[in-house]
Design an enzyme around this catalytic site. Structure first.
Site, PDB file in Angstrom:
ATOM      1  N   CYS A  62      -9.964 -12.846   6.106  1.00 29.82           N
ATOM      2  CA  CYS A  62     -10.520 -14.185   6.313  1.00 29.82           C
ATOM      3  C   CYS A  62     -11.870 -14.056   7.013  1.00 29.82           C
ATOM      4  O   CYS A  62     -11.969 -13.380   8.041  1.00 29.82           O
ATOM      5  CB  CYS A  62      -9.557 -15.013   7.167  1.00 29.82           C
ATOM      6  SG  CYS A  62     -10.216 -16.635   7.607  1.00 29.82           S
ATOM      7  N   CYS A  68     -11.482 -15.575  10.727  1.00 30.03           N
ATOM      8  CA  CYS A  68     -10.647 -15.032  11.808  1.00 30.03           C
ATOM      9  C   CYS A  68     -10.182 -13.602  11.564  1.00 30.03           C
ATOM     10  O   CYS A  68      -9.425 -13.053  12.372  1.00 30.03           O
ATOM     11  CB  CYS A  68      -9.438 -15.930  12.036  1.00 30.03           C
ATOM     12  SG  CYS A  68      -8.165 -15.744  10.763  1.00 30.03           S
ATOM     13  N   CYS A 114      -5.926 -20.098   5.108  1.00 30.46           N
ATOM     14  CA  CYS A 114      -5.598 -18.976   5.995  1.00 30.46           C
ATOM     15  C   CYS A 114      -4.446 -19.388   6.900  1.00 30.46           C
ATOM     16  O   CYS A 114      -4.481 -20.453   7.520  1.00 30.46           O
ATOM     17  CB  CYS A 114      -6.818 -18.605   6.826  1.00 30.46           C
ATOM     18  SG  CYS A 114      -6.447 -17.375   8.099  1.00 30.46           S
ATOM     19  N   CYS A 120      -5.986 -19.453  10.853  1.00 28.65           N
ATOM     20  CA  CYS A 120      -7.003 -20.379  11.365  1.00 28.65           C
ATOM     21  C   CYS A 120      -7.136 -21.624  10.512  1.00 28.65           C
ATOM     22  O   CYS A 120      -7.924 -22.510  10.836  1.00 28.65           O
ATOM     23  CB  CYS A 120      -8.350 -19.670  11.484  1.00 28.65           C
ATOM     24  SG  CYS A 120      -9.172 -19.420   9.900  1.00 28.65           S
ATOM     25  N   CYS A 134      -6.941 -18.172  -6.692  1.00 31.46           N
ATOM     26  CA  CYS A 134      -8.337 -18.372  -7.075  1.00 31.46           C
ATOM     27  C   CYS A 134      -9.108 -18.666  -5.786  1.00 31.46           C
ATOM     28  O   CYS A 134      -8.976 -19.747  -5.213  1.00 31.46           O
ATOM     29  CB  CYS A 134      -8.399 -19.547  -8.047  1.00 31.46           C
ATOM     30  SG  CYS A 134      -9.981 -19.806  -8.806  1.00 31.46           S
TER      31      CYS A 134
HETATM   32 FE    FE Z   1      -8.567 -17.331   9.091  1.00 28.69          FE
END
Ligand code: FE
Length: 132
Positions: free
Chosen positions: A48, A51, A97, A100, A120
């Site tokens: 991510c 984060c 995510c 976060c 996707c």
């Molecule tokens: Fe994240």
């Protein structure tokens, strides 16, 4: 349960580029065939961008022809969060995510074997670590 990361809008704006912020925090979508990881074949772990949570492995990446990086599985079901997205007059599964809450992209069921899934994902939401 994964640990929740919470930051203010101001903090996210300071940390992220304008493009990253628009996609991850305002749930926009990058134009197709523009993202930096679309044709990327490098080995590693996609994290991510907000984060650093590990999200996808390069060995589950495939060329979907849709214009966005596509994966047939997440690195761990607990690292992503799935929710119903009824925007744009259609019903889709949004992928965020798990740590976060960053908007990552959408999940479809027309992917390849073995899962039949197609995550996707916006390039701008990802950060590839080639060393792992
Ligand atoms: Fe994240």
């Amino acid at each position: 349960m994964t640990e929740e990361i919470k930051k203010s809008e101001k903090e996210w704006k300071q940390q992220l580029t304008e493009e990253q912020y628009k996609i991850c925090r305002s749930r926009e979508t990058e134009p197709p065939f523009t993202g930096k990881y679309l044709d990327c074949k490098e080995e590693g772990v996609y994290r991510c961008v907000c984060c650093s949570r590990e999200l996808f492995r390069s060995d589950t990446k495939f060329d979907s022809g849709t214009g966005w990086p596509s994966f047939w599985d997440a690195i761990d079901a607990n690292h992503v969060r799935l929710s119903e997205d009824l925007s744009h007059g259609t019903r889709r599964t949004e992928v965020s995510c798990g740590s976060c809450g960053a908007h990552l992209g959408h999940l479809f069921t027309d992917g390849p074997k073995p899962t039949g899934k197609r995550y996707c994902i916006n390039s701008a939401a990802l950060d590839l670590n080639k060393d792992r």
